[in-house]
Design a protein around this motif. Structure first.
Motif, mmCIF file in Angstrom:
data_model
loop_
_atom_site.group_PDB
_atom_site.id
_atom_site.type_symbol
_atom_site.label_atom_id
_atom_site.label_comp_id
_atom_site.label_asym_id
_atom_site.label_seq_id
_atom_site.Cartn_x
_atom_site.Cartn_y
_atom_site.Cartn_z
ATOM 1 N N LEU A 19 0.832 -1.206 0.000
ATOM 2 C CA LEU A 19 0.000 0.000 0.000
ATOM 3 C C LEU A 19 0.865 1.254 0.000
ATOM 4 N N GLN A 20 0.260 2.366 -0.422
ATOM 5 C CA GLN A 20 0.973 3.644 -0.456
ATOM 6 C C GLN A 20 0.005 4.768 -0.078
ATOM 7 N N ALA A 21 0.434 5.625 0.857
ATOM 8 C CA ALA A 21 -0.383 6.773 1.264
ATOM 9 C C ALA A 21 -0.146 7.939 0.306
ATOM 10 N N ILE A 22 -1.246 8.514 -0.208
ATOM 11 C CA ILE A 22 -1.180 9.680 -1.097
ATOM 12 C C ILE A 22 -2.324 10.625 -0.739
ATOM 13 N N ASP A 23 -1.996 11.888 -0.470
ATOM 14 C CA ASP A 23 -3.020 12.917 -0.201
ATOM 15 C C ASP A 23 -4.030 12.480 0.863
ATOM 16 N N LYS A 24 -3.523 11.919 1.944
ATOM 17 C CA LYS A 24 -4.349 11.462 3.084
ATOM 18 C C LYS A 24 -5.216 10.240 2.763
ATOM 19 N N GLY A 25 -5.027 9.674 1.571
ATOM 20 C CA GLY A 25 -5.735 8.439 1.219
ATOM 21 C C GLY A 25 -4.756 7.280 1.142
ATOM 22 N N LEU A 26 -5.303 6.059 1.078
ATOM 23 C CA LEU A 26 -4.472 4.849 1.050
ATOM 24 C C LEU A 26 -4.768 4.086 -0.234
ATOM 25 N N PHE A 27 -3.713 3.731 -0.970
ATOM 26 C CA PHE A 27 -3.894 3.139 -2.295
ATOM 27 C C PHE A 27 -3.080 1.867 -2.473
ATOM 28 N N VAL A 28 -3.556 1.010 -3.369
ATOM 29 C CA VAL A 28 -2.855 -0.234 -3.688
ATOM 30 C C VAL A 28 -1.677 0.100 -4.598
ATOM 31 N N GLN A 29 -0.469 -0.204 -4.107
ATOM 32 C CA GLN A 29 0.758 0.084 -4.855
ATOM 33 C C GLN A 29 1.199 -1.133 -5.667
ATOM 34 N N LEU A 30 0.981 -2.311 -5.112
ATOM 35 C CA LEU A 30 1.449 -3.540 -5.763
ATOM 36 C C LEU A 30 0.541 -4.701 -5.370
ATOM 37 N N VAL A 31 0.104 -5.445 -6.372
ATOM 38 C CA VAL A 31 -0.602 -6.713 -6.141
ATOM 39 C C VAL A 31 0.266 -7.804 -6.743
ATOM 40 N N GLN A 32 0.777 -8.686 -5.904
ATOM 41 C CA GLN A 32 1.660 -9.740 -6.392
ATOM 42 C C GLN A 32 0.845 -10.874 -7.004
ATOM 43 N N ALA A 33 1.417 -11.484 -8.036
ATOM 44 C CA ALA A 33 0.727 -12.562 -8.749
ATOM 45 C C ALA A 33 0.511 -13.767 -7.841
ATOM 46 N N ASN A 34 -0.619 -14.449 -8.039
ATOM 47 C CA ASN A 34 -0.935 -15.708 -7.328
ATOM 48 C C ASN A 34 -0.894 -15.567 -5.812
ATOM 49 N N THR A 35 -1.456 -14.483 -5.315
ATOM 50 C CA THR A 35 -1.525 -14.242 -3.875
ATOM 51 C C THR A 35 -2.987 -13.972 -3.503
ATOM 52 N N PRO A 36 -3.317 -13.979 -2.199
ATOM 53 C CA PRO A 36 -4.689 -13.660 -1.788
ATOM 54 C C PRO A 36 -5.196 -12.326 -2.356
ATOM 55 N N ALA A 37 -4.318 -11.310 -2.432
ATOM 56 C CA ALA A 37 -4.739 -9.997 -2.946
ATOM 57 C C ALA A 37 -5.165 -10.071 -4.411
ATOM 58 N N SER A 38 -4.435 -10.868 -5.209
ATOM 59 C CA SER A 38 -4.809 -10.995 -6.630
ATOM 60 C C SER A 38 -6.081 -11.823 -6.786
ATOM 61 N N LEU A 39 -6.271 -12.804 -5.918
ATOM 62 C CA LEU A 39 -7.450 -13.677 -6.015
ATOM 63 C C LEU A 39 -8.755 -12.940 -5.714
ATOM 64 N N VAL A 40 -8.700 -11.909 -4.836
ATOM 65 C CA VAL A 40 -9.932 -11.157 -4.526
ATOM 66 C C VAL A 40 -10.150 -9.980 -5.486
#
Length: 235
Positions: free
Chosen positions: A66-87
């Motif tokens: 994750l990466q914080a930008i302008d007081k918000g939180l954003f997805v910086q990287l989703v790694q392949a074949n991981t829980p984050a990519s599956l959802v």
């Protein structure tokens, strides 16, 4: 100028209107109707927010950075074949809540600590689809091109009169996705190959350079190239 900046009337893509006419008259500029395009469906940035349930793998990892930008939180990287990519999380998605806690104002470190301490079985995350990005759908010409040039992932020029120019593609933006497939970190040659095999209707997802560079801060090009999920998403 007329071919580069057609009137709004020429660019209408309302499907009912398109269906009511037999087709464009010679010389008329019409933006592609993207409703039937699988790429446009894969690339769709849906309005509103959604809730996802994320878990951790056997090593206690989610595959998410994750990466914080302008007081918000954003997805910086989703790694392949991981829980984050599956959802179905994607680069640039905004994380609004983690386990009922609002993320506004959090630092990147705090966000990673909260995820690290969260349950391995279920982390409830509220997400807004990629608010800094937008999609543009274009048609290839008879030579198989839509009319733009990229260098190191960034759009540096447009071909006058091309589909890219007519449909509002902009320079000084990075290409995030081609037909919904993440291409961040790939070599220009690899992106060109994806474009070549992507069919006649192309939907690009783009992001302004200034935001992109902030988003990928402290990520090495090697990490982006080799660990980012570049798979073709399900519709």
């Amino acid at each position: 100028m007329a071919t580069l900046y057609p009137s709004l009337e020429d660019l209408k893509v309302d499907q009912a209107m398109q269906a009511a006419v037999s087709g464009p008259s010679p010389g008329q500029v019409v933006a592609p109707v993207s409703g039937n395009s699988l790429g446009a469906l894969r690339a769709e940035i849906k309005p509103g927010v959604r809730e996802i349930h994320l878990c951790k793998d056997e090593r206690g990892k989610t595959g998410l950075r994750l990466q914080a930008i302008d007081k918000g939180l954003f997805v910086q990287l989703v790694q392949a074949n991981t829980p984050a990519s599956l959802v179905g999380l994607r680069f640039g998605d905004q994380i609004l809540q983690i386990d009922g806690r609002d993320c506004a104002g959090w630092s990147t470190d705090k966000a990673h600590q909260v995820v690290k301490k969260a349950s391995a079985e279920k982390i409830v995350i509220v997400v807004r689809d990629r608010p800094f990005q937008r999609t543009i759908t274009m048609h290839k010409d008879s030579t198989g091109h839509v009319g733009f040039v990229i260098k190191k992932g960034k759009i540096i020029s447009l071909v006058k009169g091309s589909s890219a120019a007519r449909n509002g593609l902009l320079t000084n933006h990075y290409v995030c996705e081609v037909n919904g497939q993440n291409v961040i970190g790939l070599k220009d040659k690899e992106v060109t190959e994806i474009l070549a095999t992507a069919g006649n209707v192309i939907t690009l997802t783009i992001i302004p350079t200034v935001i992109y560079e902030h988003m990928v801060k402290k990520l090495s090009p090697t990490l982006l190239h080799h660990t980012m999920d570049h798979s073709i998403p399900d519709v």
